[in-house]
Design a protein around this motif. Structure first.
Motif, PDB file in Angstrom:
ATOM      1  N   ALA A   1       0.835  -1.204   0.000  1.00  0.00           N
ATOM      2  CA  ALA A   1       0.000   0.000   0.000  1.00  0.00           C
ATOM      3  C   ALA A   1       0.873   1.258   0.000  1.00  0.00           C
ATOM      4  O   ALA A   1       0.569   2.227  -0.715  1.00  0.00           O
ATOM      5  CB  ALA A   1      -0.934  -0.010   1.203  1.00  0.00           C
ATOM      6  N   ARG A   2       1.948   1.253   0.791  1.00  0.00           N
ATOM      7  CA  ARG A   2       2.858   2.410   0.806  1.00  0.00           C
ATOM      8  C   ARG A   2       3.484   2.620  -0.575  1.00  0.00           C
ATOM      9  O   ARG A   2       3.587   3.752  -1.059  1.00  0.00           O
ATOM     10  CB  ARG A   2       3.950   2.204   1.861  1.00  0.00           C
ATOM     11  CG  ARG A   2       3.445   2.198   3.288  1.00  0.00           C
ATOM     12  CD  ARG A   2       4.600   2.158   4.299  1.00  0.00           C
ATOM     13  NE  ARG A   2       4.107   1.904   5.628  1.00  0.00           N
ATOM     14  CZ  ARG A   2       4.091   0.720   6.224  1.00  0.00           C
ATOM     15  NH1 ARG A   2       4.570  -0.344   5.584  1.00  0.00           N
ATOM     16  NH2 ARG A   2       3.601   0.578   7.440  1.00  0.00           N
ATOM     17  N   PHE A   3       3.912   1.517  -1.190  1.00  0.00           N
ATOM     18  CA  PHE A   3       4.535   1.608  -2.511  1.00  0.00           C
ATOM     19  C   PHE A   3       3.546   2.151  -3.540  1.00  0.00           C
ATOM     20  O   PHE A   3       3.883   3.035  -4.338  1.00  0.00           O
ATOM     21  CB  PHE A   3       5.036   0.224  -2.934  1.00  0.00           C
ATOM     22  CG  PHE A   3       5.750   0.212  -4.259  1.00  0.00           C
ATOM     23  CD1 PHE A   3       7.067   0.636  -4.369  1.00  0.00           C
ATOM     24  CD2 PHE A   3       5.095  -0.215  -5.404  1.00  0.00           C
ATOM     25  CE1 PHE A   3       7.719   0.628  -5.595  1.00  0.00           C
ATOM     26  CE2 PHE A   3       5.739  -0.225  -6.626  1.00  0.00           C
ATOM     27  CZ  PHE A   3       7.053   0.204  -6.724  1.00  0.00           C
ATOM     28  N   GLN A   4       2.316   1.629  -3.525  1.00  0.00           N
ATOM     29  CA  GLN A   4       1.317   2.068  -4.496  1.00  0.00           C
ATOM     30  C   GLN A   4       0.901   3.522  -4.249  1.00  0.00           C
ATOM     31  O   GLN A   4       0.696   4.288  -5.202  1.00  0.00           O
ATOM     32  CB  GLN A   4       0.092   1.148  -4.448  1.00  0.00           C
ATOM     33  CG  GLN A   4       0.324  -0.219  -5.047  1.00  0.00           C
ATOM     34  CD  GLN A   4       0.760  -0.140  -6.504  1.00  0.00           C
ATOM     35  OE1 GLN A   4       0.252   0.677  -7.275  1.00  0.00           O
ATOM     36  NE2 GLN A   4       1.721  -0.984  -6.884  1.00  0.00           N
ATOM     37  N   LEU A   5       0.797   3.904  -2.984  1.00  0.00           N
ATOM     38  CA  LEU A   5       0.453   5.291  -2.691  1.00  0.00           C
ATOM     39  C   LEU A   5       1.524   6.231  -3.224  1.00  0.00           C
ATOM     40  O   LEU A   5       1.220   7.251  -3.875  1.00  0.00           O
ATOM     41  CB  LEU A   5       0.275   5.498  -1.194  1.00  0.00           C
ATOM     42  CG  LEU A   5      -0.040   6.944  -0.804  1.00  0.00           C
ATOM     43  CD1 LEU A   5      -1.457   7.309  -1.186  1.00  0.00           C
ATOM     44  CD2 LEU A   5       0.190   7.195   0.667  1.00  0.00           C
ATOM     45  N   GLN A   6       2.794   5.898  -3.001  1.00  0.00           N
ATOM     46  CA  GLN A   6       3.859   6.782  -3.477  1.00  0.00           C
ATOM     47  C   GLN A   6       3.948   6.770  -5.004  1.00  0.00           C
ATOM     48  O   GLN A   6       4.349   7.782  -5.601  1.00  0.00           O
ATOM     49  CB  GLN A   6       5.189   6.390  -2.838  1.00  0.00           C
ATOM     50  CG  GLN A   6       5.252   6.783  -1.362  1.00  0.00           C
ATOM     51  CD  GLN A   6       6.666   6.786  -0.821  1.00  0.00           C
ATOM     52  OE1 GLN A   6       7.389   5.793  -0.947  1.00  0.00           O
ATOM     53  NE2 GLN A   6       7.080   7.897  -0.227  1.00  0.00           N
TER      54      GLN A   6
END
Length: 302
Positions: A144-149
């Motif tokens: 989720a962090r990767f996709q958000l960034q």
């Protein structure tokens, strides 16, 4: 009484879209707070079952879905323009990007990282957010962090040579980019780390925050129901050719095609490629016209 009554709760990122639009237009608006979880009896009296946030009421006309609400605000209050020049069609298309690819990883981080989220809200969203597997939420947070960034990087690249996505002044495209950033800033403990690489977003965020929320006036839900009951909904509308073989006056059910698929039943008044309108009746609120967008909503004959 203001022309627009927003039924919302303050932590809602989708309601932040509409609050910001009120700010961009410096509008006077009414605020009715609704529960974050079901039951929502005052809201569903107006909508006939729709539970998502936000909902906007204009007398006996009820508008659901934030993008349709934005378009109705722009129609009733055209200046300053919310859709700027040729951006209107692109903005409507980009709403799917912001509501899904950008919102969903931010929602996962809000649910998985924030210890302030009440247990009752977590339990409610387990059945509501069908795009999120709560049994594997903890292990999904790095993705989720990767996709958000990844989405933040797209937004950053769009802001490198301009103050606003819509040019020299903020518009609806900026609202679409803003609400996931607002959600992360307000609900995700690691927000400063996630946002740190994006200098253009940081400067743009300060400009967007400065727009405020217009002139808010708080009301009890009973006042909104009384206003609806005292008003007369419009009777206009046409039902064009459609693949459902529906005609004006048919009893239909309308429902979202993604999540929160609660059906709203009523008499079909209008149907085209932009809007679905049904007439429904409620004991407290009286006769109501419920307006839903054609994009993202389905209907069936009863």
């Amino acid at each position: 009484m203001p022309d627009f009554i927003l039924h919302h709760h303050d932590p809602s990122p989708f309601a932040e879209k509409i609050r910001l639009i009120f700010g961009l237009k410096d509008l006077h608006w009414g605020s009715v707070q609704i529960p974050m979880i079901m039951p929502k009896p005052d809201l569903t009296a107006l909508t006939g079952g729709y539970r998502k946030t936000p909902v906007v009421q204009c007398d006996a006309d009820i508008y659901i879905d934030s993008l349709l609400i934005a378009q109705e605000i722009a129609r009733r209050s055209p200046n300053p323009p919310l859709f700027r020049g040729s951006s209107r069609g692109l903005t409507l298309a980009l709403s799917r990007w912001s509501d899904k690819a950008f919102f969903e990883p931010g929602a996962a981080l809000s649910m998985g990282e924030n210890p302030q989220v009440p247990d009752a809200v977590i339990e409610d969203r387990k059945n509501f957010f069908n795009f999120m597997d709560f049994s594997k939420l903890a292990e999904s947070l790095p993705a989720a962090r990767f996709q958000l960034q990844a989405q933040l990087a797209i937004l950053e690249s769009a802001l490198t040579d301009r103050d606003y996505l819509d040019g020299d002044a903020p518009g609806c495209t900026d609202v679409l980019g803003w609400f996931p950033v607002w959600m992360v800033r307000n609900n995700v403990p690691s927000a400063s780390e996630l946002l740190a690489p994006f200098n253009s977003i940081a400067a743009w965020s300060e400009r967007m925050s400065a727009s405020g929320h217009g002139k808010r006036e708080d009301f009890d839900a009973s006042v909104a129901s009384e206003r609806a009951h005292a008003s007369t909904p419009g009777v206009g509308g046409v039902v064009g050719d459609n693949p459902f073989s529906l005609s004006r006056g048919d009893r239909v059910a309308v429902f979202a095609d993604d999540y929160g698929k609660d059906e709203m039943e009523g008499e079909l008044l209008h149907l085209d490629h932009h809007t679905i309108t049904i007439r429904r009746h409620d004991e407290r609120a009286g006769a109501l016209n419920l307006h839903a967008p054609a994009s993202g909503f389905l209907l069936r004959k009863l």
